[in-house]
Structures are given as C-alpha cells and as structure tokens.
Design an enzyme around this catalytic site. Structure first.
Site, PDB file in Angstrom:
ATOM      1  N   ASP A  66      22.815 -10.774 -10.299  1.00  0.00           N
ATOM      2  CA  ASP A  66      22.162 -11.743 -10.955  1.00  0.00           C
ATOM      3  C   ASP A  66      22.741 -11.805 -12.504  1.00  0.00           C
ATOM      4  OD1 ASP A  66      19.988 -13.214 -12.100  1.00  0.00           O
ATOM      5  OD2 ASP A  66      19.354 -11.644 -13.239  1.00  0.00           O
TER       6      ASP A  66
ATOM      7  N   ASP B 158      21.524 -13.176 -16.359  1.00  0.00           N
ATOM      8  CA  ASP B 158      20.605 -12.795 -17.399  1.00  0.00           C
ATOM      9  C   ASP B 158      19.786 -11.659 -17.285  1.00  0.00           C
ATOM     10  OD1 ASP B 158      21.420 -15.125 -18.954  1.00  0.00           O
ATOM     11  OD2 ASP B 158      20.131 -16.318 -17.739  1.00  0.00           O
TER      12      ASP B 158
END
Length: 327
Positions: free
Chosen positions: A15, A17
């Site tokens: 991922d 953020d």
C-alpha cells in the site's frame, strides 16, 4: 539465505498512503526497506485504491521520494475497475465515468467507450475525484436505475491528507447506493480483485500484502488468500488490531517496514518470552511493546475477539499498554 520474513516471498504488494509515505514525506525507513528488498531480488508492486492518478504519475511521485518504482510496478484501482468492466461487457460498450481523466483513460485502454450521459450508458464506473459533484452522482444514479452495470474502484470512506481524513470515494459511492438502491461491484481493496491483478502482473507467485489499514489492505490480502503484514505507521491502531474481526486479522504485525528483516515467527501473533496474558486479558511481565500486543492478540483472538478490556499487572505492563494506546 536469510531466515527473515522477506526471505519467504518474491514480491511485496505494498500500500502507499500510511505505509510508504505520510503526506509529502516518506515514512522513515521505508525507502531503505524497499531498496534492500530489490537488492535481494524481491520485487515491489505498489498497490493503491486511489483511482484519481495515472500509474505513471504514482510512479513518478514514488521515485521523487526515493523509491525504486516504474510505471509497470504500479497497480491502481482504476486499472482493476476497468478490467472488471471489460470482462463483463462487449468491446465498445458505453461507460459513464464518475472520476478523473486517469480513470477514463483506463476504460478506453480496455476497448470501451466513455460517455457522459445516463441514457447512453451500459455501465458506470465510479472512482475518486475532488471535482465530483451532484450532477455526476445524479447521472450515475439514473444510469444504474436503468440497469447499467456498476463498478466502484474502491469504497474507502475517507481519504488521508496532510490536514486529516477527508471524504473518500466510498462516501460518494454511499450517496449513489442510497439514491439507486443498488450495490456496486468493488474492484479495489478489500475486494481481492486489485491484489490478485497486481500479483498476476508482477509475474511472481509468493506475495506478501503490506499495509496500514485493516479494513482495506489486510482484509483485501486475506480475501486474496495471501499472507499479510500490518504496519502501525498509518491509519489502524493497536486497539483496532486487537479487536479486529477475523477477516481483518493480519498474519504478521510490525512497527514499520523494518519488520521485513525480522524473523517471521517473531512477527506472528503468539506467546512471547517476558510477557504473560491471562484469559481475561491481564498483561504482566516486561519486554517489547509490540510483543505484548502479539501476545494479547493470540489470547483474545483464540477466545473469539471483539471489544477488549485490557488491564496491566505491574509497572512495565502498564507502560507498555499506555504506549500501545490500550491503557
């Protein structure tokens, strides 16, 4: 060969953020961890629910921060959403796009036709855009009520920003759900499609899903049947990990991406030297704070999970719970 966690995998499905960067800056140690993985032949696939940016723009941003990233390394929910539509619709089918030009380009790349009217639409694809307004949502509602296929790139209720959480695509999807009475197909995490597509595109087989959100990254990795590592550098907290429903429980728990270079067995929830946990979640002993959390998770999850009331016995245990936000 090293016996650390990284040695078990040939691709990291990571991922962005909260995992690799927070706001405008990289998470401390993240660049070095990804570079070290690359040096050992482990590829990184950058997997994001954000459908508002082109893969090339995401790769350029990552490269600016120091990550070894190319456009081919990036998989976005806009790509997954367009792929879902192409699998269900004939070539040239008309798609109403609620989102940015990046999403529209992915739809076109799949041989579909972008339209802007409900009357012309065979399908609707909905992704985040800061410019989405009432008229866009109204047009989507009309198309869906007429029977158009509906795909949401993701249903994250919030979008992380340097000013704090703001409405994400899921909040706008919710408006259309209420107005149309329909449920969308979901391409992004926590649905498995995006992660499965990222693994396929990587050309590798042994993938580890890494993220900071239990309800998207970890649930999505679990749904895809892959091992997962949650890092506490972003959204999800120690309490949320402890109280996570079964679908959101990580295989491994780390403070940050430095966990990749620790022994896998040290990262899995389970009993830990130095800590004792009773059936009613009384923690005693001393040691590493995250080891205390791993020990608590093992006991609480085995008992069925849910809301947890944790107590400390002794000063060291009290300090550990306070640091974890469980005091």
């Amino acid at each position: 060969m090293s016996d650390d966690l990284l040695s078990r995998f040939d691709v990291l499905l990571v991922d962005l953020d909260g995992t690799l960067y927070a706001g405008p800056a990289a998470v401390p140690g993240a660049v070095e961890a990804i570079a070290a993985a690359q040096d050992r032949g482990v590829r990184t696939s950058y997997v994001t629910n954000n459908a508002s940016r082109r893969p090339s723009d995401v790769a350029a941003h990552l490269a600016e921060l120091g990550f070894p990233a190319t456009t081919e390394d990036v998989r976005t929910s806009s790509q997954a959403g367009a792929a879902m539509l192409a699998a269900q619709l004939p070539a040239g089918a008309r798609v109403l796009v609620v989102g940015t030009s990046a999403l529209a380009e992915e739809v076109t790349r799949r041989g579909l036709t972008v339209v802007d009217s409900a009357e012309d639409a065979d399908a609707v694809v909905q992704g985040h855009s800061p410019d989405t307004g009432w008229r866009n949502l109204a047009e989507a509602t009309l198309a869906i009520r007429r029977g158009a296929v509906w795909v949401a790139t993701n249903v994250d209720p919030t979008l992380p920003t340097d000013r704090g959480p703001m409405p994400g695509n899921g909040s706008f999807v919710g408006v259309v759900q209420i107005a149309s009475g329909a449920e969308p197909q979901v391409a992004g995490k926590p649905a498995p499609t995006l992660i499965q597509e990222a693994l396929r595109a990587s050309g590798r087989e042994r993938g580890l899903v890494i993220g900071d959100r239990l309800d998207t990254d970890i649930q999505g990795g679990n749904a895809a049947g892959l091992p997962t590592l949650v890092v506490l550098t972003g959204v999800s907290t120690a309490r949320e990990v402890l109280e996570a429903p079964e679908s959101q429980r990580p295989t491994y728990l780390g403070a940050n991406l430095g966990a990749l270079f620790q022994p896998a067995e040290d990262l899995a929830p389970g009993s830990r030297d130095g800590w004792a946990v009773s059936e009613d979640l009384v923690l005693s002993g001393e040691g590493d704070d995250l080891d205390a959390l791993r020990a608590l998770c093992a006991v609480h999850w085995a008992a069925g999970g849910g809301a947890a009331r944790v107590r400390a016995e002794g000063e060291a245990a009290g300090t550990a719970l306070a640091k974890l936000g469980l005091g």
